[in-house]
Structure formats: structure tokens, C-alpha cells
Design a protein around this motif. Structure first.
Motif, PDB file in Angstrom:
ATOM      1  N   ARG A   1       0.845  -1.201   0.000  1.00  0.00           N
ATOM      2  CA  ARG A   1       0.000   0.000   0.000  1.00  0.00           C
ATOM      3  C   ARG A   1       0.869   1.234   0.000  1.00  0.00           C
ATOM      4  O   ARG A   1       1.854   1.307   0.714  1.00  0.00           O
ATOM      5  N   ARG A   2       0.497   2.226  -0.775  1.00  0.00           N
ATOM      6  CA  ARG A   2       1.198   3.511  -0.794  1.00  0.00           C
ATOM      7  C   ARG A   2       0.313   4.634  -0.253  1.00  0.00           C
ATOM      8  O   ARG A   2       0.765   5.769  -0.132  1.00  0.00           O
ATOM      9  N   ASP A   3      -0.945   4.297   0.043  1.00  0.00           N
ATOM     10  CA  ASP A   3      -1.893   5.305   0.514  1.00  0.00           C
ATOM     11  C   ASP A   3      -1.975   5.385   2.028  1.00  0.00           C
ATOM     12  O   ASP A   3      -2.619   6.277   2.563  1.00  0.00           O
TER      13      ASP A   3
ATOM     14  N   SER B   1      -8.266   3.127   5.927  1.00  0.00           N
ATOM     15  CA  SER B   1      -7.937   2.246   4.798  1.00  0.00           C
ATOM     16  C   SER B   1      -7.828   0.796   5.243  1.00  0.00           C
ATOM     17  O   SER B   1      -7.663  -0.091   4.419  1.00  0.00           O
TER      18      SER B   1
ATOM     19  N   LYS C   1      -4.835   7.430   5.976  1.00  0.00           N
ATOM     20  CA  LYS C   1      -3.900   8.350   5.335  1.00  0.00           C
ATOM     21  C   LYS C   1      -3.241   9.248   6.381  1.00  0.00           C
ATOM     22  O   LYS C   1      -2.096   9.660   6.219  1.00  0.00           O
TER      23      LYS C   1
END
Length: 159
Positions: free
Chosen positions: A27-29, A77, A102
Motif C-alpha cells: 500500500r502507498r496510501d 484504509s 492516510k
């Protein structure tokens, strides 16, 4: 959050780091991951074990309901809740909440909210087993837990 929360009630221990990685790998978020692990205390050396019982099916349903409330209130998330049952020795894990978001504030508040309502609404019962061998006793609900949960139902005062 598009995914449903992961909720488990289990006898076996859990790995908090592995559960955090499950919410962040690839995940990058995710900018914040908040984990809370509740441990069994020895109550100043008087407790040999804490026995947790639950109402199967109902416990999972209530934890899921509380987790979905948190998801509706904060932009998460990912959210994981794991609660153990059975005899748990001092120093061992009891409960895990992992909230991914986030931003840190959402993750912190969602985890805090979840623990406050887990303590007051989830159908778990605790029995203390004493080192002395004296009769075991059930732990009564605590007024402080209700007070903590009340803060989420009061209108928030903005600066």
C-alpha cells in the motif's frame, strides 16, 4: 474504506506486527498505522490468570458492529480487531486493534473509539484467578469505562 474490517475472536495468541503488515504491505496510501495491544496485568502479583469468556457469534457480531461504526466516522484504509478468550497469563496479549489511514488523527481516534466501546458493549466476561488460590471472582464493569465511552456521544466543541 472499501474493505470490511477484519474481526476475530480466538483462543490462540496473535502477532501484532504481522497484523499491521497485512494492512500496509503493498500500500502507498497508508500514512498512519496505529496499533493498540491490551495485555493481561498481574495486579501487583496477585493474579495468576485472567479467564475470558464470550458469547460466541454475538461477540463477533458486536465487535463487527463497533468496527463498522468507526469506519463510518473516520476515513480508514484498514481496520483489524482481534480479541482472545480462555485463560490468559499475566504478560500475555488479550486484545489487538490496528487502524490504518492516510492521516494519524483518524487512525488514533478510530482505535481509541473502538477500545472504548469494546470495553462497554462487547459481550466478554472476565474471571480473576488468584495466586493465593482463593476463590476466583468475576470482574465487575467499571464506571470509568462507561465514562470514557460517553465522550463519543457528546457534541465535540471545536476551537
Amino acid at each position: 474504506m472499501s474493505a470490511s474490517p477484519l474481526v476475530r475472536v480466538q483462543r490462540e495468541d496473535f502477532d501484532a506486527a504481522a497484523e499491521g503488515r497485512r494492512l500496509t504491505d503493498g500500500r502507498r496510501d497508508v500514512g498512519a498505522l496505529v496499533t493498540f495491544t491490551g495485555l493481561c496485568r498481574d495486579e501487583s502479583g496477585t493474579l495468576s490468570a485472567l479467564e475470558l469468556e464470550h458469547y460466541p457469534g454475538m461477540a463477533e457480531a458486536e465487535l463487527t458492529r463497533i468496527a463498522r461504526e468507526a469506519i463510518a466516522l473516520w476515513p480508514l484504509s484498514g481496520l483489524t480487531v482481534i480479541h482472545r478468550f480462555g485463560k490468559i497469563a499475566p504478560g500475555e496479549n488479550i486484545v489487538l486493534v490496528v487502524a490504518a489511514s492516510k492521516h494519524r488523527r483518524a487512525a488514533f481516534e478510530a482505535a481509541d473509539y473502538l477500545m472504548d466501546f469494546l470495553k462497554t458493549r462487547a459481550p466478554f466476561w472476565k474471571k480473576e484467578h488468584l495466586v493465593s488460590g482463593d476463590a476466583s471472582s468475576w470482574v465487575a464493569a467499571k464506571a470509568e469505562d462507561d465514562k470514557d465511552a460517553e465522550r463519543w456521544t457528546k457534541p465535540q466543541v471545536l476551537p
